[in-house]
Design a protein around this motif. Sequence first.
Motif: not given
Length: 199
Positions: A26-30, A69-76, A112-115
């Motif tokens: 939800a935070a990513a989308q907002l 959020m940003l660390e999780a997607i970078s690890q992924r 959303a995460l890319i943005t």
Amino acid sequence: MTARQSDSALSADAARPSRREQILRAAAQLFAERGARAVGVDDVGAAVGVTGPAIYRHFASKDAMLAEMLEAISQRLLAGARERVAAAGPDPAAQLRALVAFQVDFALDNPALITVQDRDLGSLPAGDAAAVRRLQRRYVEVWVDVLARLRPEEGTDASRARAHAVFGLVNSTPHSAGRLPRERMAALLAAMAEAAATA
């Protein structure tokens, strides 16, 4: 929040996210819609059906949400890239195709995460931003290794430039996704990315 925008990279099980993962999604989308600085903890709470103060049982602050959020997607991204390269075998051309397909899928499935990554990384406290950037550099180096083996005459600086050009092309999808059916968009992006990486 639409299904297209319900970024899956923040959940171990996209169909059954934990409460913590629901909050991050939800935070990513907002954050993508308004920018991290314009979103309050109460806004995130309302999006997942809890009071703002209940968010603090999961996260110490909004900055902690953004950092995780940003660390999780970078690890992924890093783990996924390494897996795809290993699964593709020793041929660098096959490895590149696997990396491109992975990046395209990630971008289309997580707009959303890319943005947020593009716009709000600079909003993180210095230590958190440095940790994310370290992971991002390691991800880039997976690409550089593959590209340098494809074009050894160019050297690693050119390979790094090619990798960043591919990311720029593919990560533009939050602005263009939805104009074509997903399958066609994925094929178009993959073809363009491979051409950019090897031209």
